[in-house]
Design an enzyme around this catalytic site. Structure first.
Site, PDB file in Angstrom:
ATOM      1  N   GLY A   1      36.968  31.451  32.761  1.00  0.00           N
ATOM      2  CA  GLY A   1      37.399  32.453  33.692  1.00  0.00           C
ATOM      3  C   GLY A   1      36.678  33.024  34.215  1.00  0.00           C
ATOM      4  O   GLY A   1      36.960  33.612  35.682  1.00  0.00           O
TER       5      GLY A   1
ATOM      6  N   ALA B   1      37.829  33.910  29.795  1.00  0.00           N
ATOM      7  CA  ALA B   1      39.120  34.424  29.449  1.00  0.00           C
ATOM      8  C   ALA B   1      39.155  34.947  28.139  1.00  0.00           C
ATOM      9  O   ALA B   1      38.260  34.287  27.129  1.00  0.00           O
ATOM     10  CB  ALA B   1      40.210  33.766  29.601  1.00  0.00           C
TER      11      ALA B   1
ATOM     12  N   GLU C   1      35.550  31.327  37.175  1.00  0.00           N
ATOM     13  CA  GLU C   1      36.483  31.237  38.140  1.00  0.00           C
ATOM     14  C   GLU C   1      36.683  32.480  38.969  1.00  0.00           C
ATOM     15  O   GLU C   1      36.975  32.189  40.201  1.00  0.00           O
ATOM     16  CB  GLU C   1      37.788  30.929  37.321  1.00  0.00           C
ATOM     17  CG  GLU C   1      38.036  29.548  36.740  1.00  0.00           C
ATOM     18  CD  GLU C   1      39.305  29.098  35.857  1.00  0.00           C
ATOM     19  OE1 GLU C   1      39.317  29.952  35.098  1.00  0.00           O
ATOM     20  OE2 GLU C   1      39.667  28.083  36.113  1.00  0.00           O
TER      21      GLU C   1
ATOM     22  N   GLU D   1      35.629  25.494  28.585  1.00  0.00           N
ATOM     23  CA  GLU D   1      36.836  25.091  28.153  1.00  0.00           C
ATOM     24  C   GLU D   1      37.220  23.899  27.355  1.00  0.00           C
ATOM     25  O   GLU D   1      37.737  23.871  26.420  1.00  0.00           O
ATOM     26  CB  GLU D   1      37.752  25.288  29.320  1.00  0.00           C
ATOM     27  CG  GLU D   1      38.227  26.698  29.878  1.00  0.00           C
ATOM     28  CD  GLU D   1      37.414  27.176  30.875  1.00  0.00           C
ATOM     29  OE1 GLU D   1      36.184  26.627  31.010  1.00  0.00           O
ATOM     30  OE2 GLU D   1      37.653  28.037  31.646  1.00  0.00           O
TER      31      GLU D   1
END
Ligand code: HXC
Length: 257
Positions: free
Chosen positions: A108, A65, A111, A131
């Site tokens: 992300g 992200a 993910e 993260e």
């Protein structure tokens, strides 16, 4: 197209989505996730498309992200923004999604890869959930999907350490179905997509749905759902055609209905 962060193209009955912010290694900002989901939904509704391939432009699939977009947010802003509901819409995509990943597949981006139904990787890909080292944690399914995929102990190790790991390890853990040279990963994904596209699409649809139930439901409920889908396919023309073609010793001509 009206997209600014992704590219979409079609090759016969295959829809391809390419993440396209290579200068920042395809870091996923909110706009980009929205566009990816919109493109998936458009291909899902397109009667000419049978299979979807998802990949990244440049030297990475996606490095996570967008930290710039997140860093100054507080909890209340995040609650009100409710940005992860858009990810939930990926669950409703009925056609098979093949991920072709290479380079960095982080946070992300990982993910997003875990939202694909089948993952092919280049052998130089690097996976990981960094993260933890940013003082946060995965928020778009990473702790849930990875654990269901590879089990608690392996998932804990990767999530708690944040360490990056190779395509070879991803293959050993069952995260990717194959790791192939970078130059051919997209072609391999297309080859697989073309193979699936020849299958009766209602079978693909019901199989995908049933496999999702296997992940989501207790065995007994999953078995009931599978059975109903099995029965449902006997209302399709392709079931009659498939079985008739077998008996007549000829190739089936599937219509997707
Ligand atoms: C914002 C990012 C970024 C990110 C890379 N960039 N990752 N910007 N958010 N996640 C930017 C860099 O700042 C840089 O911009 C440009 O992309 C190229 O990256 P470099 O770092 O110069 O490349 P390299 O040295 O090859 O290192 C690649 C890397 C490193 C190892 C992937 O960029 C990195 O560690 N990135 C962060 C990875 C990460 O922590 N991801 C998880 C994010 S949190 P400039 O302008 O400097 O050239 C997350 C939460 C998910 O994903 C929550 C649910 C969605």
């Amino acid at each position: 197209s009206s997209f600014s962060t992704i590219l979409t193209e079609t090759s016969e009955d295959i829809g391809m989505i390419s993440l396209n912010r290579p200068e920042v290694l395809n870091t996923l900002n909110i706009r980009m996730v929205e566009e990816i989901v919109q493109a998936l939904e458009q291909f899902d509704q397109d009667p000419f498309i049978k299979v979807i391939v998802l990949k990244g432009q440049g030297r990475a699939f996606a490095a996570g992200a967008d930290i710039d977009e997140m860093m100054n947010k507080n909890s209340i802003e995040l609650e009100l923004l409710n940005q992860f509901t858009v990810w939930d819409r990926i669950t409703w995509i009925k056609k098979p999604i093949i991920g072709a990943v290479h380079g960095y597949v982080l946070g992300g981006g990982f993910e997003l890869a875990l939202c694909c139904d089948i993952l092919l990787s280049s052998d130089d890909a690097e996976f990981g959930f960094p993260e933890v080292s940013l003082g946060i944690m995965p928020g778009a399914g990473g702790t849930q999907r990875l654990t269901k995929l590879i089990g608690r102990s392996n998932a804990m190790k990767l999530l708690l350490s944040g360490e990056r790991f190779s395509a070879k390890t991803a293959k050993e853990l069952g995260i990717v179905s194959a790791a192939v040279p970078n130059e051919i990963v997209v072609e391999e994904a297309m080859k697989l997509a073309r193979l699936l596209a020849q299958k009766p699409s209602l079978s693909l649809r019901m199989i995908k749905e049933s496999v999702h139930k296997a992940v989501d439901l207790p065995l007994f409920e999953g078995m009931q759902a599978e059975r109903k889908n099995f029965y449902l396919l006997f209302s399709s023309e392709d079931q009659k055609e498939g079985m008739r073609a077998f008996k007549e010793k000829r190739a089936p001509d599937f219509k997707g209905k």
